[in-house]
Enzyme design. Structure first.
Site, PDB file in Angstrom:
ATOM      1  N   ASP A 187     -25.046  -6.150 -19.904  1.00 18.87           N
ATOM      2  CA  ASP A 187     -24.072  -5.123 -19.321  1.00 18.87           C
ATOM      3  C   ASP A 187     -24.415  -4.673 -17.768  1.00 18.87           C
ATOM      4  O   ASP A 187     -25.435  -4.167 -17.457  1.00 18.87           O
ATOM      5  CB  ASP A 187     -24.174  -3.904 -20.096  1.00 18.87           C
ATOM      6  CG  ASP A 187     -23.142  -2.736 -19.593  1.00 18.87           C
ATOM      7  OD1 ASP A 187     -22.648  -2.944 -18.644  1.00 18.87           O
ATOM      8  OD2 ASP A 187     -22.982  -1.781 -20.290  1.00 18.87           O
ATOM      9  N   HIS A 188     -23.817  -5.297 -16.903  1.00 18.44           N
ATOM     10  CA  HIS A 188     -24.272  -5.305 -15.489  1.00 18.44           C
ATOM     11  C   HIS A 188     -24.202  -3.853 -15.014  1.00 18.44           C
ATOM     12  O   HIS A 188     -25.047  -3.614 -13.957  1.00 18.44           O
ATOM     13  CB  HIS A 188     -23.318  -6.413 -14.675  1.00 18.44           C
ATOM     14  CG  HIS A 188     -22.048  -5.445 -14.393  1.00 18.44           C
ATOM     15  ND1 HIS A 188     -21.091  -5.767 -15.285  1.00 18.44           N
ATOM     16  CD2 HIS A 188     -21.771  -4.750 -13.554  1.00 18.44           C
ATOM     17  CE1 HIS A 188     -19.911  -5.095 -14.607  1.00 18.44           C
ATOM     18  NE2 HIS A 188     -20.290  -4.521 -13.727  1.00 18.44           N
ATOM     19  N   HIS A 250     -20.346  -0.237 -21.294  1.00 15.74           N
ATOM     20  CA  HIS A 250     -20.668   0.523 -20.160  1.00 15.74           C
ATOM     21  C   HIS A 250     -20.934   2.300 -20.233  1.00 15.74           C
ATOM     22  O   HIS A 250     -22.009   2.708 -20.250  1.00 15.74           O
ATOM     23  CB  HIS A 250     -19.595   0.390 -18.960  1.00 15.74           C
ATOM     24  CG  HIS A 250     -19.524  -0.819 -18.259  1.00 15.74           C
ATOM     25  ND1 HIS A 250     -20.427  -1.959 -18.481  1.00 15.74           N
ATOM     26  CD2 HIS A 250     -18.491  -1.459 -17.795  1.00 15.74           C
ATOM     27  CE1 HIS A 250     -20.001  -2.966 -17.889  1.00 15.74           C
ATOM     28  NE2 HIS A 250     -18.702  -2.622 -17.294  1.00 15.74           N
TER      29      HIS A 250
END
Length: 510
Positions: A187-188, A250
């Protein structure tokens, strides 16, 4: 978390989907930034794998062009170093023997040429439908087996599943092939400095943690607002929507970092154990409560505040239903807001309001910690008409930092109060650090630190939270879409979600 002085093991990174946008815009620049900061091992190489047929020389040219576009003026010495360590093979992903046989041979040639031990990590920048299939073929061709102290790791891009059933099925499929410790669900968002700083801010400063609970905090707001529309992702987005695209990964990750108990250490499973407890403590929605605790929206045509290329004023943008590859009568939400309740000792009766949307008024992501009001009795005979609440705002993007809002006496002969801000900005204090958000995550995978990656139980728990909402929204199509204009803060129902509780969204936090 990982020790920043630790050197990554010599290894080969294999990127499936190497000709795609993610590799060009994020992965190559992230690797370049790691090399510039001396975090990549000298024994390192990249192998791109894609459906497109091209030579390694052609792929290197694409890589160099990408770095020149997205890094600016790259260091020519680093660029040359990358060119010498970049390779490519292409073919049909369904071909067990040809493509994956060629890949196995190429890995053997690369490791021999650069004297790299058999440490490989595979980055699947592919549609989720290919995750299990590609992993199975990697393992079948003997590339997933760990032996003689060498490692194999697999990074999977979001979304990890389309719903709870598909996520559990995907987890089961992967775990039949590889071990959980080899799986890195990326999850960047968690690569952003301010997100990582939440734990340091909370647990490394004794002035905050004692008041980080239901006795002092009134509520929490988490906003991930995007000014962009769906751009060229209409085909994917119309089958996903804002809820699936952003909240199980996110936003719920931000909730867990904000709400978790102190872990016993920064070891990966110690941190993730506490995150998992928060996800399990979030009260599931009964179907009848979804209509009161969840809001959806879809943007119509509108105007954005920045001028367009041929205009002197705000730029007009089309409605979601007029975007490329979107159905003319699409019922897909581009905005979602939820009210969450965490059923534990620290957060009982403290609501968490979360929202995300496309074509919002501005691009802004933040966590707002709103504290309870102080008693007013002391100020009855003064010029103070009401006390403002204190709040901490953790800015995630575009400008990373933290703001503390509080009240102070206005100079003069009478007692009156004004609002004051104390700001911490990463750029001001630590200087500009070029980052894609992927640097830390790629580095952590190379050193085997899974702290910032989701575990299987966390993925399943996240889907369980949103599943009742997905079910109700699927059964009851929205009748008022589009219900907010592009360039606004979302539908009025989202405001009512808080107004019913005597609260308001903090839209223009600074």
């Amino acid at each position: 978390m990982s020790d920043n002085t630790k050197t990554a093991d010599p290894c080969v990174m294999v990127i499936f989907g190497a000709t795609g946008d993610l590799t060009k815009r994020k992965l190559f620049p992230a690797l370049y930034n790691l090399a510039m900061d001396d975090f990549l091992p000298h024994g390192f190489a990249v192998i791109g794998v894609g459906r497109q047929e091209m030579t390694s020389e052609e792929f290197r040219s694409h890589m160099v062009a990408s770095l020149r576009e997205f890094v600016g003026k790259p260091d020519e010495k680093i660029l040359k170093w990358f060119e010498e360590r970049t390779y490519y093979t292409g073919g049909d992903f369904d071909d067990d023997k040809k493509l994956f046989g060629d890949l196995k041979d190429l890995i053997g040639d690369v490791t021999t040429k650069h004297q790299i031990p058999d440490n490989f990590f595979f980055y699947l920048a592919t549609p989720p439908s290919l995750f299990a299939n590609v992993t199975q073929k990697v393992v079948k061709n003997g590339l997933g087996k760990e032996e003689n102290g060498n490692w194999r790791r697999f990074i999977y891009e979001k979304p990890f599943g389309h719903d709870l059933e598909s996520a559990e099925k995907l987890n089961a499929s992967l775990l039949r092939l590889v071990k959980e410790r080899q799986i890195y669900r990326i999850d960047h968002y968690l690569g952003k400095e301010t997100v990582q700083n939440i734990l340091v801010f909370r647990f490394g400063n004794s002035i905050f943690e004692p008041i980080w609970n239901r006795n002092f905090i009134d509520h929490v707001q988490i906003t991930v607002a995007e000014k962009l529309g769906v751009e060229q992702r209409g085909g994917y987005y119309d089958s996903a929507g804002a809820l699936r695209d952003m909240i199980p990964n996110h936003i719920l990750q931000l909730v867990t970092l904000t709400a978790m108990e102190p872990p016993v250490s920064f070891e990966a499973d110690s941190v993730r154990d506490e995150q998992a407890k928060i996800l399990q403590a979030i009260q599931p929605y009964a179907p009848e409560n979804v209509l009161n605790c969840a809001v959806r929206g879809q943007y119509g045509e509108g105007k954005l505040s920045e001028p367009g290329p041929d205009a002197n004023g705000p730029r007009s943008v089309p409605a979601y239903r007029n975007e490329p590859n979107v159905a003319a009568y699409s019922n897909t939400e581009t905005f979602a807001a939820l009210k969450l309740a965490i059923d534990n000792w620290r957060w009982a009766d403290v609501p968490f309001y979360i929202r995300t949307g496309k074509r919002m008024a501005t691009r802004h992501s933040s966590i707002v910690i709103e504290f309870k009001k102080a008693p007013f009795m002391l100020f009855r005979e003064t010029g103070v008409e009401r006390l403002r609440t204190n709040r901490i705002v953790i800015h995630i993007q575009p400008d990373e930092g933290i703001t503390l809002h509080f009240g102070a006496k206005i100079p003069g002969p009478i007692v009156n109060m004004g609002a004051v801000d104390m700001d911490f900005n990463y750029l001001d204090h630590f200087g500009e650090q070029i980052s894609t958000g992927y640097e830390r995550l790629l580095y952590d995978c190379m050193i085997g630190d899974a702290t910032l990656f989701q575990r299987a139980d966390m993925v399943a728990a996240s889907w369980r939270i949103v599943e009742p909402v997905l079910d109700v929204w699927s059964a009851l199509p929205a009748r008022d879409f589009p219900n907010y204009p592009a360039g606004s803060w979302g539908p009025k129902e989202a405001d009512l979600l808080l107004e019913r509780d005597g609260r308001t969204w903090k839209n223009l936090v600074n």
